[in-house]
Design an enzyme around this catalytic site. Structure first.
Site, mmCIF file in Angstrom:
data_model
loop_
_atom_site.group_PDB
_atom_site.id
_atom_site.type_symbol
_atom_site.label_atom_id
_atom_site.label_comp_id
_atom_site.label_asym_id
_atom_site.label_seq_id
_atom_site.Cartn_x
_atom_site.Cartn_y
_atom_site.Cartn_z
ATOM 1 N N CYS A 1 1.869 0.188 4.734
ATOM 2 C CA CYS A 1 1.650 -0.971 5.238
ATOM 3 C C CYS A 1 2.529 -2.091 4.929
ATOM 4 O O CYS A 1 3.475 -2.652 5.358
ATOM 5 C CB CYS A 1 0.232 -1.386 5.488
ATOM 6 S SG CYS A 1 -0.536 -0.635 6.667
ATOM 7 N N HIS B 1 -1.293 -9.750 5.747
ATOM 8 C CA HIS B 1 -1.157 -8.664 4.837
ATOM 9 C C HIS B 1 0.269 -9.282 4.210
ATOM 10 O O HIS B 1 0.643 -8.007 3.527
ATOM 11 C CB HIS B 1 -1.088 -7.333 5.340
ATOM 12 C CG HIS B 1 -1.340 -6.155 4.343
ATOM 13 N ND1 HIS B 1 -1.126 -4.830 4.517
ATOM 14 C CD2 HIS B 1 -2.053 -6.470 3.312
ATOM 15 C CE1 HIS B 1 -1.526 -4.139 3.459
ATOM 16 N NE2 HIS B 1 -2.190 -5.125 2.772
#
Lengths: 480, 480, 480
Positions: free
Chosen positions: A78, A134
């Site tokens: 990610c 994120h």
């Protein structure tokens, strides 16, 4: 293969720069929509041949646009993959090769790196991010500080999907005087302000994507939407009605996963509808892909690719990908040469007529001329994947049909003809030792100016890094 | 508790900005005097209840002003504590978590960090530093380059007190062709030029503090004086006449220490007298405190606090503190909420009407509104202490009445109700495990963007740091 | 010893600045030619007393100019020594203490450091580099980006000498689809464009040096030529006709080495001839020296100095040196005080009338006043050599007649009277322990702000560095 109808003219005009205004024909900068799935498997969309999951809306986009069979993200998990998407740099070059610290922190992707959103904003775009961020939670890393006029979503690396469950947990912890509460349970926000959410998160994000598109229609500006679903990332939580679409899937995890993908696809349908109803679809470039390969522990399927999320085998970072742009891209077109998520920054820059600074070290390439000509954008060039572990690194490098791979601490490098052997089964290292050594050496050269990690996901990761004298690239790039 | 008489009006006026000049009443920026003791114990001043040491001049200040029972410095030893005072940042954030290299070097507190002195200088203050510097000896770190118009003192971390002794030693070494001479014996300087000193050092510093105040009176500017005594830091050297004030103290070290404190107090009396005689006392904010707790090996007493200099228990970094400002602060006032030395930068900025840059990451808070309202400035906020050792770190974090502490490599975290248990005797970790875990996790979040040390006090310290893969925060912040 | 005839006047005029144009007499900025040999031994030139190698053209320069008996480079091997020459900084201060990564990379001497070439270019000089670069291969480190109008040569750390051999090897590898080809075999370039070379490399570089001088003559500007021969660095490859000049040398390596030196000397003769024929010789300062000591494994001779390339004994970094400038320097002059290659940057800056930025941290000193007065430029100052190994460092520091040396991991510091004992045979550590300790401590102070290495020559070097917690300066600077 001339898949781009009039792009040559467009580009010519854009390139002409000062002369542009003198032409009678006005070429509008297209809207750009990036739809990013999270941990979606290579085989888990209809247009890539899924046998059990149906994705009617994505399939329609694929059918009306261009599909990519060899699209690579910059990292098999990610955080680094997203940092690369935003900055156009390999995460290893900017200290972003690990996920951000778990449970919050004041670090983030270095502010010296200009985000693609900022670049587009500076070039006249109305910009919005919806979903998972994120990329840093402290104020200076907030989406609104990195080029997004609008942000709706959550700053952490994921979220629970059902508000009736996470809202309760959050309220209870808070009442106890606790503050370090699981980010998966924290409230969502809109431009820094907490918002109340009462829907399944995927639906909320779709709704906000639609709202952004509608708002954008009134601005008179081209827009950039970054719609980053957390689906189908764990936790596995789907709506009953979505799971009910898959009566033939018996495995519980797979069924839930399918429902999560279906909900996302449903939302994408609504988004396309909103683009159409606001008259914007024709000149909107939609790019759909995933941040990395599917996680097979949580119901994903990357067939026929080897391994999955986290791996430098193909299953780790080759992703389903579609581009849809009625005005420029022919329906039912395919692109079978390797492309990289790292190419999007320079491609979007070209579409926006942006001038990149000469010292802007982008690791990708403007795809437009290649999409038009059908030539391979990365002929003779190297495509890397490098994933650090506690005391060693997994690594791979592709050049043309060749892919060299090293996985595991004590393994040796293997060589695959990735065009003929996409399952990475037939090691040709002994047959082409010079080619293998040459590619590994080139990757070693690439590695020399990798930055030290700016953070680690947990402190233990950093302790191992330092105690083991990482990166031990002497081992990674040893070939004899 | 409204301890600030007219500050509300002042602040209002200052805040009003442009409207300020329109009011009939002119609010003068106050003079600011920081008097910093070195390694002074919590119990070693009269106003904190010392039974054997008398400090009549400090007690008078205390009696006419405000005392603080819970004032914290940013670090339990010298260099980092001073770096924090000057920059308003925790030393761990700016690579200043160790004392500067012993016996000189070219390193210093990073020049990108703006010193409080520079901020005041830029806002119209006449600025002077007298005494111990310990923030960098190379030209770019010199007080005159960091915002002080005047500097009298020594650049190292301490000094011998009797010139007849250290001058001789210095001359002898120099005659032998040696150059790396003990900084404790080197000549003092005034704005970069060596000066001859013939007095007990504490008296010399007091005299220069008085001289600065007198000079400042003629400038027509507000002034900032940073009077950093090296007393009562070791070596234990006091004048006979000062020791003679303490006939009842039998312990030789304690008697010498008492004499050193007394000499400092005597000088502070002279300084106050100079302020008064130049008509400046009324609008001068005097802040007195110590850089860290007393060193019990050298005669200091931190009762009732646990441990001393170097420790993250209260005795290491809670310090006696007084604020004196006749024009604004009521006599005989007390402030019993936690305050931090880190708060002084933003507090002084407010007094000077300075605009802080938006990216200025200060770790403290303007105290003025809280001193006025009596509210706790750091309600629900965290106050940290973190001291690195060779292979682990001691750590503590306070929030409201709670203080979590970990001392020693193999110990576990303890939890104290620091309001009721200031001696840190009754561990409540088992009773409040969630609260403890929550606070430790928050400190872990804080730790994520700590900088690597910019230097070490001795090379060995750095070797251990690197060989042990420090900071091993996985161990520091483990709670289960 | 007044060796500089009119330099005082020159300097006076230059110093006068604004008044300069008002004087009737125009003082021209001199041309500057740096001729750098590669791994040339201290004893391997005629003017330093070689018994077997003849260097008629260098000897002529020496005879007409000034020779230096105690010229030091900043490091005992290539890359760091050159980085120091270009930047005027010890390589340890700018992370350049190792050779650049073998076989190419994207790293290079930090671009924040201004090269001497850039400084001269900015002050009106026409600038050219010919030969070996070894300071970074990526675009931002290219000579044309670092202040050289012209570059002819190769970017790596060395090269094979016979094109008929290396061209063939290169072509074969390329035909196989390989790309990471030995830099010693890659084509040479001119301003970024590949060029065909058909001569012995030393001859090609001499030819290009001549061409630059001829071109410069037509520019109306003063010029700076950096002629960096790779001779006599390995591989040992000389022309038969050059080796034939040394019928009396029997050792094959020595004979080849002699031929290589002879070829360089031949080229220097051609260069001087070109300077003369274009009327530029009179006002050209030629400085000849080597990047470090001779490599005794490859035929070099550093007599009477101890050890050779790579060592911190004198043989490692004391080099033959000549300055030739008919207009200013007297023939047959000698300079027997220590000078440093680090002095060239400020010296050239003075000649060019350049203003150095106040924060420009140069580690050398303008030599001009000292060459004129005959005084030692570095009286009471320290001259360092520091070479890192896997788990320790060799170190030396000279001050006046004293040199302290530590070689090997478990050895202790030795002290030599380097003026009387240039062979470093008689350790005086026991006789002068205070002096030794003082010098080592001063070197320790110097070491405190050394930068971490920006790269390593091979990854293994970096792994050792990190795993051993290097630099372990606690061991390096321990004296008791």
């Amino acid at each position: 293969m001339n898949v781009l109808r009039t792009l040559a003219a467009t580009l010519l005009s854009l390139a002409a720069g000062g002369a542009f205004a003198a032409t009678a024909e006005k070429i509008d900068k297209p809207n750009i929509v990036v739809i990013l799935a999270d941990d979606l498997g290579y085989a888990d969309v209809g247009f890539n041949g899924s046998k059990d999951i149906v994705t009617p809306n994505l399939d329609k986009l694929a059918n009306e646009g261009m599909t990519f069979s060899e699209a690579y993200t910059a990292h098999p998990f990610c955080g680094p993959s997203r940092a690369a998407l935003m900055t156009g740099r390999y995460p290893h070059k900017i200290g972003s090769q690990f996920n951000l610290p778990v449970r919050g922190s004041f670090v983030g992707v270095p502010t010296e790196e200009k985000f693609v959103s900022k670049m587009l904003q500076e070039n006249g775009y109305f910009t919005g991010a919806v979903g998972k961020w994120h990329l840093g939670e402290a104020p200076e890393y907030h989406p609104n500080r990195r080029g997004f006029d609008e942000f709706y979503g959550f700053l952490g690396g994921g979220h629970n999907y059902f508000p009736e469950q996470f809202n309760k947990f959050y309220a209870k912890q808070k009442a106890q005087g606790l503050t370090n509460i699981d980010p998966y349970a924290r409230p969502l926000e809109h431009n820094g302000k907490e918002v109340e959410v009462n829907e399944y998160i995927t639906d909320a994000l779709s709704r906000e994507g639609v709202a952004f598109v509608q708002k954008a229609a009134g601005t008179g500006k081209p827009f950039f939407l970054y719609l980053a679903y957390n689906a189908p990332h764990s936790p596995l939580q789907a709506k009953q009605e979505d799971m009910a679409k898959f009566p033939n899937i018996e495995n519980k995890d797979r069924k839930t996963y399918a429902g999560m993908v279906y909900a996302m696809d449903r939302g994408i349908g609504e988004l396309v509808e909103a683009l159409k109803s606001t008259g914007q679809l024709d000149n909107t470039l939609i790019v759909f892909f995933s941040d990395n390969g599917g996680d097979k522990r949580y119901g994903a399927n990357n067939d026929p690719l080897r391994a999955g999320k986290g791996s430098v085998f193909e299953g780790g970072f080759r992703t389903p990908m579609v581009m849809h742009w009625p005005k420029q891209i022919n329906a039912r077109s395919r692109f079978d040469h390797p492309v990289k998520a790292l190419d999007l920054f320079p491609t979007f820059a070209s579409l926006a007529g942006a001038e990149l600074e000469p010292d802007n070290k982008l690791d990708g390439k403007n795809l437009l001329p290649f999409l038009q000509s059908g030539e391979p954008p990365h002929k003779d060039e190297l495509i890397f994947a490098l994933r650090h572990r506690g005391s060693y690194s997994d690594a791979s490098v592709r050049r043309n049909q060749w892919k060299a791979v090293k996985v595991g601490e004590h393994s040796s490098w293997k060589l695959f003809d990735i065009e003929r052997d996409k399952e990475e089964k037939h090691d040709l290292a002994e047959e082409y030792p010079l080619m293998l050594r040459d590619m590994v050496r080139e990757m070693e050269v690439w590695s020399w100016d990798n930055a030290q990690p700016g953070w680690f996901h947990i402190h233990k990761e950093g302790v191992l890094w330092r105690q083991n004298g990482m990166p031990r690239f002497d081992k990674t790039f040893a070939t004899d």
